[in-house]
Design a protein around this motif. Structure first.
Motif, PDB file in Angstrom:
ATOM      1  N   GLU A  18      34.386  36.392  29.674  1.00 34.25           N
ATOM      2  CA  GLU A  18      34.221  34.993  30.033  1.00 34.25           C
ATOM      3  C   GLU A  18      34.125  34.854  31.544  1.00 34.25           C
ATOM      4  N   ALA A  19      33.562  33.736  31.949  1.00 32.63           N
ATOM      5  CA  ALA A  19      33.475  33.462  33.375  1.00 32.63           C
ATOM      6  C   ALA A  19      34.526  32.424  33.719  1.00 32.63           C
ATOM      7  N   VAL A  20      35.214  32.642  34.805  1.00 31.04           N
ATOM      8  CA  VAL A  20      36.236  31.702  35.257  1.00 31.04           C
ATOM      9  C   VAL A  20      35.978  31.403  36.719  1.00 31.04           C
ATOM     10  N   GLU A  32      37.170  28.562  40.094  1.00 30.13           N
ATOM     11  CA  GLU A  32      38.035  27.493  40.588  1.00 30.13           C
ATOM     12  C   GLU A  32      37.155  26.467  41.265  1.00 30.13           C
ATOM     13  N   ARG A  67      40.252  24.737  37.644  1.00 31.74           N
ATOM     14  CA  ARG A  67      39.818  25.921  36.916  1.00 31.74           C
ATOM     15  C   ARG A  67      38.911  25.604  35.721  1.00 31.74           C
ATOM     16  N   LYS A  72      36.596  27.526  32.613  1.00 27.66           N
ATOM     17  CA  LYS A  72      36.323  28.780  31.911  1.00 27.66           C
ATOM     18  C   LYS A  72      35.209  28.581  30.903  1.00 27.66           C
ATOM     19  N   ARG A  73      34.435  29.628  30.706  1.00 27.64           N
ATOM     20  CA  ARG A  73      33.468  29.577  29.626  1.00 27.64           C
ATOM     21  C   ARG A  73      33.201  30.993  29.152  1.00 27.64           C
ATOM     22  N   LYS A  74      33.287  31.173  27.865  1.00 27.35           N
ATOM     23  CA  LYS A  74      33.048  32.496  27.290  1.00 27.35           C
ATOM     24  C   LYS A  74      31.568  32.817  27.345  1.00 27.35           C
ATOM     25  N   PRO A 118      28.834  29.100  34.900  1.00 25.15           N
ATOM     26  CA  PRO A 118      29.211  30.439  34.412  1.00 25.15           C
ATOM     27  C   PRO A 118      28.017  31.382  34.324  1.00 25.15           C
TER      28      PRO A 118
END
Length: 502
Positions: A173-175, A177, A183, A185-187, A233
RNA sequence: GUCUCCUUCGUCUAGUGGUUAGGACACCGGGUUUUCAUCCCGGCAACGGGGGUUCAAUUCCCCCAGGAGAUGCCA
């Protein structure tokens, strides 16, 4: 702010803080609209407040939607707003060219690197699935991922030009800030299947070009609308594939229409030129737009461009979308209009007078003087510059009709209206319009003598002079009109009343 | 459908673990005024819902609902 405290200084020569370099990257496909301008302004203010660099980059990778007027409109909008880019196609800079269609070789080269690194691949199977705007999308089924040498040769012999697709990992996943949102997140598996990076026409898509350019131009912060959050992401994946560090992201809240959906044409005027045409001042528009998703504190809301260039901070950006309120913009405009210096107001108004055919163009000194004399009559009645036309029509054009029902005050008849009109006009003639107070007093005395309200005395005269019950101040209007023209109008109105009483 | 984000007056927003939840636009009422406008005064009006945590939640956490965005060989 927190960063400043930590580092102790944001002076790029003495601290480790990398210089701020931001960009506004519009695509020249249509007129600049409020949303885009908000992004441009925020980028500009951020750059200035951090003593950084503001860059204008033209993203013309969709040749089918390119419009030369749109490009011109970008420059014209900047000029009108009084902002300028430190680096741009026009100004040049060390990181050019600043037009993406002039950077194609760069993209191709980078595309090759991605393929060599095994992070992207040429897909020959998608050539036929191009679609036009409204069509339903058919999800890509990875058919081009593992083509054999011979299959590829076959496609090539058919003359198929491939598209470049990013190889999206199934896992992970991409994370990141986000400076505004925090924050996110996305898989990887939730991304679109192997998005296209290079189109079959040889142009990169936004995703590829934007990443390459932001890296090569050493962009430090990407300030863009929140509609880009879902694809960030993907961009991160591309940065990673190149082995580059991504810039910082700050996603700006969306600007919505009254109904809560993304601001668009159907919400009324949304392009900057339209506001300009209607007569909104640059400073009012800038001030209002600056408050769309940003605020300084709990009370201050008037900001000049200079103010914003120093006061703007990312910390004060709001997360929630903002609804564009035309009425508040109008109010701001009225405020600015009211304390514009005479000279500037005249200059701003003149084009509308000319368009109405009431002044030569270029305007003569007489045209200008006449308008200046009329200013006190209309100044506080203007919400937008174009209001000047209906407001001053009675001066520049003759009154054609005097509607009877307007001429006669409420609960009165034509006979008394005629009496009042005569009496009022007589006072005007005798007293003159030079001294407003004297005339005013005289009119009051006359009203008293006739045993009626001052309003009853003045309304017939107002309608006679201006053709309307709503008008600028009467005495000043008569003075600017001149006694002769005023007399003719009184006579005209008098005839209307006459015909009724007979 | 899936993913992501968001949620304080109608709108833009401020704000805090204990406030009469503040300001502005709009709206309503009043005043000034020869109409309109300006200007002044006053009023209406908000923490989406449910669970927690806590002596105390609008504020912290979770869930729900609602909204928006994305899901293109557009950006």
């Amino acid at each position: 702010m927190t960063e400043n405290t930590r580092i102790g200084s944001n002076d790029k020569t003495t601290s480790g803080t990398p210089p701020v370099r931001v960009r506004y990257a519009p695509s020249p496909t249509g007129m600049q609209h409020i949303g885009g301008i908000r992004t441009a302004l925020f980028n500009y203010f951020f750059a200035r407040s951090r003593r950084g660099t503001f860059i204008l980059r033209v993203e013309d990778t969709d040749q089918t939607r390119f419009h030369p007027e749109a490009l011109e409109d970008i420059y014209e909008s900047f000029r009108w707003l009084g902002i300028s880019a430190d680096e741009s196609p026009a100004a040049g800079g060390d990181y050019g060219p600043y037009v993406q269609s002039q950077r194609l070789e760069l993209y191709r080269e980078h595309a090759r690197r991605l393929v060599e690194a095994g992070r992207a691949y040429w897909d020959y199977t998608s050539a036929s699935v191009q679609r036009s705007e409204g069509e339903e999308a058919v999800p890509y089924n990875y058919s081009g991922r593992n083509l054999s040498e011979s299959q590829i040769r076959e496609y090539q012999e058919e003359g198929v030009t491939p598209v470049l697709r990013l190889l999206v990992p199934a896992e992970g996943e991409a994370v990141f800030e986000d400076l505004v949102l925090g924050r996110i997140k996305r898989k990887h598996k939730d991304l679109p299947p192997d998005p296209i990076l290079m189109k079959s026409d040889g142009y990169p898509t936004y995703h590829l070009a934007n990443v390459i350019d932001d890296h090569l131009m050493e962009i430090s912060h990407v300030l863009r609308a929140q509609e880009w959050v879902p694809s960030t992401p993907l961009h991160l994946l591309i940065y990673g594939a190149f082995g580059w560090d991504p810039p910082q992201f700050a996603h700006l809240p969306m600007v919505m229409g009254k109904d809560g959906s993304k601001l668009s044409k159907r919400h009324g005027s949304t392009s900057l030129v339209e506001f300009r045409r209607q007569g909104y001042l640059s400073e009012a528009v800038t001030n209002y737009i600056s408050l769309l998703g940003w605020s300084l504190d709990d009370s201050r809301e008037f900001f000049t461009r200079d103010d914003l260039e120093s006061l703007f901070t990312l910390e004060r950006i709001n997360k929630a979308p903002a609804v564009f309120d035309y009425r508040k913009l109008e109010w701001f405009n009225g405020q600015y209009l009211r304390d514009l210096p005479e000279e500037r107001l005249t200059a701003e108004l003149l084009p509308y007078i000319q368009e109405a055919g009431w002044a030569q163009s270029p305007a003569s000194a007489a045209d200008r003087d006449r308008l200046v004399a009329l200013l006190p009559l209309i100044r506080e009645r203007l919400k937008v510059l174009s209001d000047v036309v209906p407001l001053l029509r009675f001066v520049y054009e003759e009154v054609q009709q005097w509607p009877l029902e307007e001429l006669i005050p409420k609960q009165a008849d034509a006979a008394s209206a005629a009496v009042w009109l005569d009496a009022a006009w007589q006072v005007v003639v005798q007293t003159g319009t030079d001294d407003e107070q004297t005339l005013d007093d005289a009119l009051r005395v006359a009203a008293e003598k006739l045993d009626t309200k001052l309003g009853n005395l003045l309304m017939p005269l107002r309608v006679a002079i201006t053709g309307s019950r709503v008008s600028p101040p009467l005495v000043g209007s008569i003075r600017e009109l001149g006694m002769e023209r005023a007399a003719a109008r009184v006579a005209g109105a008098r005839r209307v009343l006459e015909s009724e009483t007979n």
